[in-house]
Design an enzyme around this catalytic site. Structure first.
Site, mmCIF file in Angstrom:
data_model
loop_
_atom_site.group_PDB
_atom_site.id
_atom_site.type_symbol
_atom_site.label_atom_id
_atom_site.label_comp_id
_atom_site.label_asym_id
_atom_site.label_seq_id
_atom_site.Cartn_x
_atom_site.Cartn_y
_atom_site.Cartn_z
ATOM 1 C CG ASP A 1 -1.992 -0.807 1.333
ATOM 2 O OD1 ASP A 1 -2.257 -1.622 0.302
ATOM 3 O OD2 ASP A 1 -3.039 -0.594 1.941
ATOM 4 N N GLY B 1 -2.892 -7.399 8.017
ATOM 5 C CA GLY B 1 -2.312 -7.511 9.459
ATOM 6 C C GLY B 1 -0.930 -8.096 9.427
ATOM 7 N NE ARG C 1 -3.518 -22.874 11.275
ATOM 8 C CZ ARG C 1 -2.901 -23.662 10.824
ATOM 9 N NH1 ARG C 1 -3.257 -24.838 10.087
ATOM 10 N NH2 ARG C 1 -1.537 -23.672 11.020
ATOM 11 N N GLY D 1 -0.463 -3.704 3.960
ATOM 12 C CA GLY D 1 -0.913 -2.283 4.003
ATOM 13 C C GLY D 1 -0.379 -1.525 4.504
ATOM 14 C CB SER D 2 -0.937 -0.143 8.148
ATOM 15 O OG SER D 2 -2.265 -0.150 7.816
ATOM 16 C CE LYS E 1 -7.126 -1.277 -0.204
ATOM 17 N NZ LYS E 1 -6.991 -2.453 -0.237
ATOM 18 N N GLY F 1 -5.104 -2.872 8.941
ATOM 19 C CA GLY F 1 -4.941 -1.908 9.709
ATOM 20 C C GLY F 1 -4.664 -2.173 11.258
#
Lengths: 201, 297
Positions: B29, B219, B170, B240-241, B86, B158
């Site tokens: 990102d 995550g 999983r 992402g973050s 996005k 995030g």
């Protein structure tokens, strides 16, 4: 001489799994190559499509630039597709300024010559070296060969621009033979390999 | 040899093929052209252009929408690697705009505020390929049925917390494994329980994998996180973050790329994990007021 040459697929990033499936369909087992040690265990190499800038970065991080350059200079049979063709070229246009290449085949290529992903396409391509039937070719953000040296054989072209080329032990395509069920490009590569190992032996 | 006049664009094969080319890579990102260049320098295989990273969307609240076209174009022009962007769930007009801007992949993303609470975008209507999130196999197959060319497990964007990504991976991969040993009669029941198209359920049962590449998102904050999800069966990772909310983004970006490539080599992952400074601040899932992963139907 090893009677059954060991085929490696550069597995740093990209469509390496699809190439392994194509080789497996021909009954050819393949080894994933990520390190100089892995490279030392193979007699031939497939460099898959992916992102050429990323692949060049990862070749550096994994210490493969020098050993792979040496193997290519020594005539290791190699198949490069899309990003693989770019890495094997002797000149790359529209790349990043710090992007390198191996000069294993005497061609100049332009990255993303056909446009962005929205312009990616498939078409039926005449490739006489593969036999009379057209090869269904998939081009994804594909490069174009803009210039070929005197010893380079052009195997196929789109709108006059070469998209499949061969020089000695190196075979390269701008399209993705690993994304169709047609294994003729991989078979041609195995023929190149057989000829070369035959010469060595 | 002759030239070939019959070029066909926007096919399933070129869309899924594009996803295939990103395998083994890290998609990062970015919110500015400068960040996009840092990502490209670090070996990112693509960048996701957006206005705020998920951690900021979460912190600031409000409606999160498609990014400003100027900002997306700025990023497209800054790098040579593919650029994704996005659109809101169900917001096909945003997706049309993104396609017209020339982005290489559209993410119909739960991180943005959904525009339609019943329908996702009909992705077959586009030439640009789409990636969609999924928390389970049924959701993944519904998105593929709508035309998605890539699935990413959603995780919880995030948060810097990998637990939801692991749960979703999983769930999807475990159900694929169970489906491969189901008999023909059981496969009908699977399709009913998954609320997924029967032909896709049958295809997964026979091949043992999704018909499109499956990446992991939501995550990932450390090199070991990347190694974990790759070992669980993800084919590439979205961060992402996790990069630009950390102390040293350039270094962390390189480290996560290295760990993704060499995910099976703990020595490389250990080396990549050294001296990175602080990771992004993490959040416990139980404390969240909004869980993005629940968006999508």
């Amino acid at each position: 001489m090893n009677p059954t040459p060991r085929v490696g697929v550069l597995a740093l990033q990209g469509a390496f799994g699809a190439h392994q499936r194509s080789l497996a369909a021909l009954g050819v087992p393949s080894l994933e190559v990520r390190t100089p040690g892995d490279l030392g265990n193979v007699d031939a190499l497939v460099i898959p499509g992916g992102e050429s800038t990323t692949l060049w970065h990862l070749l550096g991080v994994n210490g493969l630039v020098e050993p792979l350059g040496e193997r290519l200079a020594a005539g290791m049979p190699t198949l490069g597709t899309c990003a693989g063709l770019i890495l094997l070229a002797s000149d790359v246009r529209d790349g990043r300024s710090d992007q390198g290449w191996f000069s294993a085949i005497d061609i100049s290529v332009r990255r993303n010559a056909f446009g962005r992903q929205i312009d990616s396409f498939e078409c039926d391509l005449a490739v006489p070296a593969l036999g009379p039937e057209d090869f269904h070719a998939v081009f994804i953000r594909a490069p174009l060969v803009e210039h070929v040296g005197p010893n380079v054989e052009v195997l196929a072209a789109v709108d006059g621009g070469p998209v499949a080329v061969r020089e000695g032990p190196v075979l390269a395509t701008a399209f993705h033979p690993e994304l169709t069920g047609d294994t003729r490009v991989h078979r041609l590569f195995m023929d190149v390999l057989a000829t070369r190992t035959g010469q060595v032996g | 040899m002759s030239d070939s006049p019959s070029h066909v664009t926007g096919t399933t094969r070129v869309k899924r093929g594009m996803a295939e080319m990103l395998k083994g890579g890290v998609i990062m990102d970015v919110v500015t052209p400068e960040q996009a260049k840092i990502a490209e320098d670090a070996g990112a295989v693509a960048v996701m252009a957006l206005e705020r990273v998920p951690a900021d969307i979460r912190a600031e609240g409000g409606v999160a929408r498609m990014s400003d076209p100027d900002m997306i174009t700025g990023i497209v022009e800054a790098v040579t690697i593919p650029v994704m962007a996005k659109a809101r769930i169900g917001h096909f007009a945003e997706a049309q705009v993104l396609q017209s801007l020339g982005v290489d992949f559209v993410d119909e993303s739960e991180v943005l505020t959904p525009a339609d609470e019943a329908h996702h975008i009909d992705k077959w209507a586009f030439d640009v390929p789409f990636v969609c999130g999924a928390t389970n196999l049924g959701e993944a197959l519904r998105r593929i049925g709508e035309g998605a060319a890539m699935i990413r497990s959603k995780g919880e964007a995030g948060t810097g917390n990998i637990v939801e990504a692991v749960r979703h991976l999983r769930s999807i991969l475990g159900d694929i494994r169970r489906l491969t040993v189901a008999d023909d009669a059981e496969i009908f029941d699977w399709a009913k329980r998954l609320a997924a198209p029967l032909p896709l359920v049958q295809e997964v049962a026979s091949t043992g994998r999704l018909p499109v590449p499956m990446f992991c998102a939501g995550g990932i904050a450390t090199p070991a996180d990347a190694s974990l999800v790759m070992q669980l069966g993800a084919e590439a990772v979205f961060v992402g973050s996790g990069i630009f909310k950390s102390d040293d983004p350039a270094r962390r970006a390189v480290a996560i790329v290295d760990a993704t490539t060499n995910f099976g080599d703990p020595g490389v992952v250990a080396k990549a994990s050294r001296g990175l400074g602080e990771a992004m601040p993490g959040l416990e899932i139980g404390t969240l007021s909004t869980t993005f992963a629940d968006r999508g139907w």
